[in-house]
Design an enzyme around this catalytic site. Structure first.
Site, mmCIF file in Angstrom:
data_model
loop_
_atom_site.group_PDB
_atom_site.id
_atom_site.type_symbol
_atom_site.label_atom_id
_atom_site.label_comp_id
_atom_site.label_asym_id
_atom_site.label_seq_id
_atom_site.Cartn_x
_atom_site.Cartn_y
_atom_site.Cartn_z
ATOM 1 N N THR A 102 48.726 59.065 47.469
ATOM 2 C CA THR A 102 48.394 60.077 48.462
ATOM 3 C C THR A 102 48.934 59.615 49.808
ATOM 4 O O THR A 102 48.664 58.500 50.248
ATOM 5 C CB THR A 102 46.870 60.349 48.516
ATOM 6 O OG1 THR A 102 46.614 61.326 49.528
ATOM 7 C CG2 THR A 102 46.050 59.106 48.776
ATOM 8 N N HIS A 155 36.692 49.072 39.923
ATOM 9 C CA HIS A 155 36.350 47.695 39.564
ATOM 10 C C HIS A 155 35.652 47.575 38.215
ATOM 11 O O HIS A 155 35.434 46.470 37.746
ATOM 12 C CB HIS A 155 35.517 47.042 40.675
ATOM 13 C CG HIS A 155 36.371 46.490 41.765
ATOM 14 N ND1 HIS A 155 36.767 45.182 41.798
ATOM 15 C CD2 HIS A 155 36.930 47.091 42.832
ATOM 16 C CE1 HIS A 155 37.526 44.995 42.871
ATOM 17 N NE2 HIS A 155 37.634 46.134 43.506
#
Length: 171
Positions: A102, A155
């Protein structure tokens, strides 16, 4: 091999760099399959590119970006972006992404930002503006174009050290 009128953008180059890096580091080209409670490693490298719309955001996908030349990636991104803004994308063109980029750099107001992961993908690269910046080079101060990059990873499937190693491939 640019054709007349084709201009390769920073986003085009970053899509290619990102795709090649993901091919080299398949442990980053992953997602969490919550139903199976396991990590899914993607075979293909399909890069989504966030496109701003008047009423939101859409992420068209450049499939198998690692195997395409930058000129083809550039043409595809331009075509997908134009058709996204005209609400003319096919379902296959907005699905199957394995990682997203992005770029808010074109707004000339954002140096760094923290993008939000486009689930089920496990990572996204945020790109800030490119600005002339004083940097140290060989003991001298020089002005060079610099941009801010932000890597965000899920994560649950990508730990910090492998993410940092992957990020080193990008810069």
């Amino acid at each position: 091999n640019e054709e007349a009128g084709d201009k390769v953008t920073v986003t085009d180059l970053l899509v290619k760099i990102l795709a090649v890096a993901l091919r080299k580091r398949p442990n980053i080209n992953v997602s969490l399959d919550e139903k199976a409670n396991q990590i899914k490693v993607y075979r293909d490298v399909n890069i989504g590119v966030a496109v701003a719309l008047n009423n939101g955001l859409i992420v068209p996908v450049g499939h198998q970006a690692d195997s395409k030349p930058v000129s083809q990636i550039s043409r595809e991104i331009k075509d997908l972006s134009l058709r996204a803004k005209e609400n003319r994308l096919e379902p296959a063109e907005i699905t199957g992404g394995t990682f997203t980029v992005t770029n808010l750099g074109g707004y000339k107001s954002v140096d760094w930002f923290t993008p939000i992961i486009n689930l089920p993908e496990a990572g996204i690269l945020g790109v800030g503006q490119t600005a002339d910046t004083p940097v140290a080079m060989n003991g001298q101060v020089a002005i060079r174009p610099m941009m801010g990059l932000s890597l965000v990873c899920d994560h649950r499937v990508i730990d910090g050290a492998p993410a940092a190693e992957f990020f080193a491939l990008l810069i």
